[in-house]
Enzyme design. Sequence first.
Site, PDB file in Angstrom:
ATOM      1  N   GLU A 114      11.726  18.427 -24.715  1.00 23.53           N
ATOM      2  CA  GLU A 114      10.695  18.755 -23.613  1.00 23.53           C
ATOM      3  C   GLU A 114      11.311  19.821 -23.104  1.00 23.53           C
ATOM      4  OE1 GLU A 114       7.973  16.957 -23.080  1.00 23.53           O
ATOM      5  OE2 GLU A 114       8.243  15.162 -23.877  1.00 23.53           O
ATOM      6  N   LYS A 122       8.770  22.877 -14.654  1.00 23.47           N
ATOM      7  CA  LYS A 122       7.792  21.653 -14.607  1.00 23.47           C
ATOM      8  C   LYS A 122       7.313  21.349 -13.025  1.00 23.47           C
ATOM      9  CE  LYS A 122       6.113  17.294 -15.595  1.00 23.47           C
ATOM     10  NZ  LYS A 122       6.386  15.957 -16.048  1.00 23.47           N
ATOM     11  N   GLU A 125      -3.745  17.694 -13.434  1.00 21.27           N
ATOM     12  CA  GLU A 125      -4.070  18.162 -14.897  1.00 21.27           C
ATOM     13  C   GLU A 125      -5.529  18.780 -15.124  1.00 21.27           C
ATOM     14  OE1 GLU A 125      -1.929  15.566 -17.512  1.00 21.27           O
ATOM     15  OE2 GLU A 125      -2.943  16.243 -19.360  1.00 21.27           O
ATOM     16  N   ARG A 173       0.689  -1.302  -0.013  1.00 19.96           N
ATOM     17  CA  ARG A 173      -0.073  -0.011   0.052  1.00 19.96           C
ATOM     18  C   ARG A 173       0.991   1.252   0.096  1.00 19.96           C
ATOM     19  NH1 ARG A 173      -3.187  -3.090   3.343  1.00 19.96           N
ATOM     20  NH2 ARG A 173      -5.059  -3.948   2.297  1.00 19.96           N
ATOM     21  N   LYS A 221       3.548  11.428 -12.015  1.00 19.15           N
ATOM     22  CA  LYS A 221       2.684  10.562 -12.647  1.00 19.15           C
ATOM     23  C   LYS A 221       3.490   9.059 -12.771  1.00 19.15           C
ATOM     24  CE  LYS A 221       0.327  13.415 -16.083  1.00 19.15           C
ATOM     25  NZ  LYS A 221       0.221  13.786 -17.684  1.00 19.15           N
ATOM     26  N   ASN A 245       1.363  19.660 -22.316  1.00 14.99           N
ATOM     27  CA  ASN A 245       1.193  18.893 -23.431  1.00 14.99           C
ATOM     28  C   ASN A 245       1.424  19.587 -24.992  1.00 14.99           C
ATOM     29  OD1 ASN A 245       0.438  16.682 -22.136  1.00 14.99           O
ATOM     30  ND2 ASN A 245      -1.562  17.565 -21.705  1.00 14.99           N
ATOM     31  N   ARG A 248      -1.473  22.423 -15.997  1.00 13.55           N
ATOM     32  CA  ARG A 248      -0.375  21.375 -16.449  1.00 13.55           C
ATOM     33  C   ARG A 248      -1.001  20.758 -17.837  1.00 13.55           C
ATOM     34  NH1 ARG A 248       1.286  15.988 -12.528  1.00 13.55           N
ATOM     35  NH2 ARG A 248       2.715  15.149 -14.054  1.00 13.55           N
ATOM     36  N   HIS A 278       2.156  17.961 -28.063  1.00 17.06           N
ATOM     37  CA  HIS A 278       1.958  16.517 -27.837  1.00 17.06           C
ATOM     38  C   HIS A 278       0.959  16.055 -28.525  1.00 17.06           C
ATOM     39  CE1 HIS A 278       5.069  16.972 -25.041  1.00 17.06           C
ATOM     40  NE2 HIS A 278       4.966  15.584 -24.499  1.00 17.06           N
ATOM     41  N   HIS A 305      10.270   9.867 -28.832  1.00 14.98           N
ATOM     42  CA  HIS A 305       9.265  10.739 -28.269  1.00 14.98           C
ATOM     43  C   HIS A 305       9.408  12.270 -28.679  1.00 14.98           C
ATOM     44  CE1 HIS A 305       5.867  12.032 -25.777  1.00 14.98           C
ATOM     45  NE2 HIS A 305       6.600  13.045 -25.124  1.00 14.98           N
ATOM     46  N   HIS A 350       1.766  12.813 -30.366  1.00 22.01           N
ATOM     47  CA  HIS A 350       1.310  11.444 -29.884  1.00 22.01           C
ATOM     48  C   HIS A 350       0.885  10.739 -31.423  1.00 22.01           C
ATOM     49  CE1 HIS A 350       0.952  12.290 -25.476  1.00 22.01           C
ATOM     50  NE2 HIS A 350       2.220  11.614 -25.562  1.00 22.01           N
TER      51      HIS A 350
HETATM   52  N1  NAD Z   1       5.534  10.196 -16.010  1.00 21.67           N
HETATM   53  C1  NAD Z   1       5.543  11.164 -16.907  1.00 21.67           C
HETATM   54  O1  NAD Z   1       5.157  12.352 -16.514  1.00 21.67           O
HETATM   55  C2  NAD Z   1       6.161  10.935 -17.957  1.00 21.67           C
HETATM   56  C3  NAD Z   1       6.402  11.871 -18.728  1.00 21.67           C
HETATM   57  C4  NAD Z   1       7.140  11.738 -20.012  1.00 21.67           C
HETATM   58  C5  NAD Z   1       7.546  10.391 -20.387  1.00 21.67           C
HETATM   59  N2  NAD Z   1       7.124   9.357 -19.469  1.00 21.67           N
HETATM   60  C6  NAD Z   1       7.639   8.065 -19.945  1.00 21.67           C
HETATM   61  O2  NAD Z   1       8.900   7.938 -20.100  1.00 21.67           O
HETATM   62  C7  NAD Z   1       9.150   6.875 -20.887  1.00 21.67           C
HETATM   63  C8  NAD Z   1      10.451   7.354 -21.930  1.00 21.67           C
HETATM   64  O3  NAD Z   1      11.496   7.793 -21.148  1.00 21.67           O
HETATM   65  P1  NAD Z   1      13.096   7.350 -21.829  1.00 21.67           P
HETATM   66  O4  NAD Z   1      13.202   7.998 -22.860  1.00 21.67           O
HETATM   67  O5  NAD Z   1      13.963   7.803 -20.375  1.00 21.67           O
HETATM   68  O6  NAD Z   1      13.016   5.927 -22.060  1.00 21.67           O
HETATM   69  P2  NAD Z   1      13.830   4.624 -21.550  1.00 21.67           P
HETATM   70  O7  NAD Z   1      13.850   4.704 -19.852  1.00 21.67           O
HETATM   71  O8  NAD Z   1      13.114   3.519 -22.050  1.00 21.67           O
HETATM   72  O9  NAD Z   1      15.389   4.950 -21.669  1.00 21.67           O
HETATM   73  C9  NAD Z   1      15.659   4.928 -23.139  1.00 21.67           C
HETATM   74  C10 NAD Z   1      17.002   4.199 -23.114  1.00 21.67           C
HETATM   75  O10 NAD Z   1      18.176   4.525 -22.615  1.00 21.67           O
HETATM   76  C11 NAD Z   1      18.791   3.801 -21.780  1.00 21.67           C
HETATM   77  N3  NAD Z   1      19.499   4.747 -20.717  1.00 21.67           N
HETATM   78  C12 NAD Z   1      18.828   5.271 -19.854  1.00 21.67           C
HETATM   79  N4  NAD Z   1      19.776   6.128 -19.215  1.00 21.67           N
HETATM   80  C13 NAD Z   1      21.050   6.084 -19.795  1.00 21.67           C
HETATM   81  C14 NAD Z   1      22.313   6.354 -19.680  1.00 21.67           C
HETATM   82  N5  NAD Z   1      22.482   7.406 -18.837  1.00 21.67           N
HETATM   83  N6  NAD Z   1      23.201   6.176 -20.542  1.00 21.67           N
HETATM   84  C15 NAD Z   1      22.987   5.248 -21.500  1.00 21.67           C
HETATM   85  N7  NAD Z   1      21.859   4.516 -21.712  1.00 21.67           N
HETATM   86  C16 NAD Z   1      20.658   4.926 -20.980  1.00 21.67           C
HETATM   87  C17 NAD Z   1      17.774   2.808 -21.171  1.00 21.67           C
HETATM   88  O11 NAD Z   1      18.197   1.548 -20.892  1.00 21.67           O
HETATM   89  C18 NAD Z   1      16.842   2.648 -22.472  1.00 21.67           C
HETATM   90  O12 NAD Z   1      17.304   1.587 -23.241  1.00 21.67           O
HETATM   91  C19 NAD Z   1       8.007   6.531 -21.701  1.00 21.67           C
HETATM   92  O13 NAD Z   1       7.553   5.309 -21.036  1.00 21.67           O
HETATM   93  C20 NAD Z   1       6.997   7.554 -21.168  1.00 21.67           C
HETATM   94  O14 NAD Z   1       5.696   7.214 -21.262  1.00 21.67           O
HETATM   95  C21 NAD Z   1       6.526   9.489 -18.396  1.00 21.67           C
HETATM   96 ZN    ZN Z   2       6.527  14.502 -23.386  1.00 26.17          ZN
END
Ligand code: NAD
Ligand code: ZN
Length: 538
Positions: free
Chosen positions: A365, A404, A414, A301, A323, A422, A418, A425, A442, A429
Amino acid sequence: VTSTKGDRIFFVGISGSGKSTVGPLLAAQLGWDFVDTDILVETNVGRSIPAIFAEDGEAVFRDFEASIMEEVAATERVVVSTGGGVPTTERGRRALESGTSIWLQIEPDLAAERLVWHATSEERPLLAGSPAARLRELLEERAKFYSDADATINVRGLSPEEISAEAAAIWAGQGSTETFVEAARVTTGAAVCPIFVGEGLLADLGAICVQVGVSGRAFVVTDEVVGGLFAEQASASLTDCGFAPQVFAIPSGEEHKTLATVETVYDWLLEHRVERSDFVVCLGGGVVTDLGGFAASTCLRGLKFVHVPTTLLAMADAAVGGKTGVDHRLGKNMIGAFVQPAAVIVDTAVLKTLPERQARAGMAELIKHGFILDAALTEDLERAGGDLESFLSPELIARSVAIKAAVVSEDERESGTRELLNYGHTIGHAIETVTGYGRYQHGEAVAIGMRAAGLIAKAVGMLDAGGFERQQALLKAAGLPDSAPGLDVDALIEASRGDKKVRGGQARWVLLDTIGHAVVVDDVPDEIVRDAVKTVVA
Ligand SMILES: NC(=O)c1ccc[n+]([C@@H]2O[C@H](COP(=O)([O-])OP(=O)(O)OC[C@H]3O[C@@H](n4cnc5c(N)ncnc54)[C@H](O)[C@@H]3O)[C@@H](O)[C@H]2O)c1
Ligand SMILES: [Zn+2]
């Protein structure tokens, strides 16, 4: 830093210094046990201290006390409130050497005032007569022993909580001068989440965890790539601060951001008998922070968790805002919850291993935050001129993160501001959906989406041509694409309608009226949208 001494903290000092008030607080903060030697002597012997003094004399009492100290010195993870005379005996001093000793220094008059409420000469045999005078004498005799402690805290004017935090920092090897300064913080109704940004902060992970007050054992969730690069350094820092870390690596990649993977995290946590007082560290990109945060906040929990984002996207976006969640076969991020981390720790040094394309995608971003809310940040980014090194500086990242954080603090769920985040986006998206998330990062899709939004804003008479050109110049300098050639216009428009940003059937567009200021518009004519989409797929 400290742990050659072992996981023990001893408070020494005269009666009334607060040892037995602060001790339990610090123990709770660290998730350790607490021992009060006076109480333990009484329980072990089965008589009160005054009775022992009266019947057997002080020497016998000191013997009992020394035995207890020797027992404690063989125990791990314990905070000890020591009887005021412990450092005066040889055996007591040897036991104190087994841990970090902290002298709670207090003026005798003040200590006497505090004691006067509950101390009778019967309860504190050494203080019979005038407590203040007696404490002054005791302090004179003992000061040379107390001052041998590893550290001293003068308690005047400090609350027990402050003394406890100070003691934790001392123990973590930080001392009073090296408090980590927040770059920003998210404050919502229920939570405060401090955000730390700096080059090399991973080495301070443990100390920052102490500072923010998480406790117990650290369960590090990472992915296979990031784990290989940084888990060791993270663990070393956590070990130094007594958090006894365990590491679990999920497979890397968005396709693993699923409930099935969350279950493997639950299995690991529960097999290690995680407790509510322990915490999770999410070390990785947005996949790890989203998934790890979700697993932590639903296991038992709700365990506390600390985010250590390692991609620029996760630093500027995913890790900040609370999030958490995973994907469902019917849509991305369909399962999740809003839960704030206990802290976000951004070490910009980890970006050095990030592939350049990913780093540049993350910039979208960061740049977006300037466009929607901060003209000055946009200007500084323009000055950086797309140079990767300058973009990835702690200063610029901290400012983007602060935007942010401010937006989320105003509107966690949101329902208003917030939504501005977007920007870019809606079409972004749609591009990701239509291309099956394979072709564009992305951030790249968002960059193209920002161009589409810019075209729309221009067409409806909001953003002027100069503003639009500035936006495009900065995105170009950052090495981001401005079009998605060959994509189907109808498919994109259809996909953009399915976006979460549609309310009551009306598409809502985040548009700039000028650089540094965005608004939400819900009556954009279909032809204008179609024209913009046509332009970006040309
Ligand atoms: N919660 C939120 O508000 C929010 C906002 C934007 C995106 N997201 C989410 O974030 C995700 C995308 O994030 P991401 O782009 O970081 O993806 P990710 O976590 O998949 O990382 C991308 C790749 O980079 C590698 N990596 C990470 N750090 C590294 C480093 N320092 N050196 C070398 N390699 C490294 C990872 O292993 C992975 O293969 C999506 O799932 C998206 O939905 C969430
Ligand atoms: Zn984004």
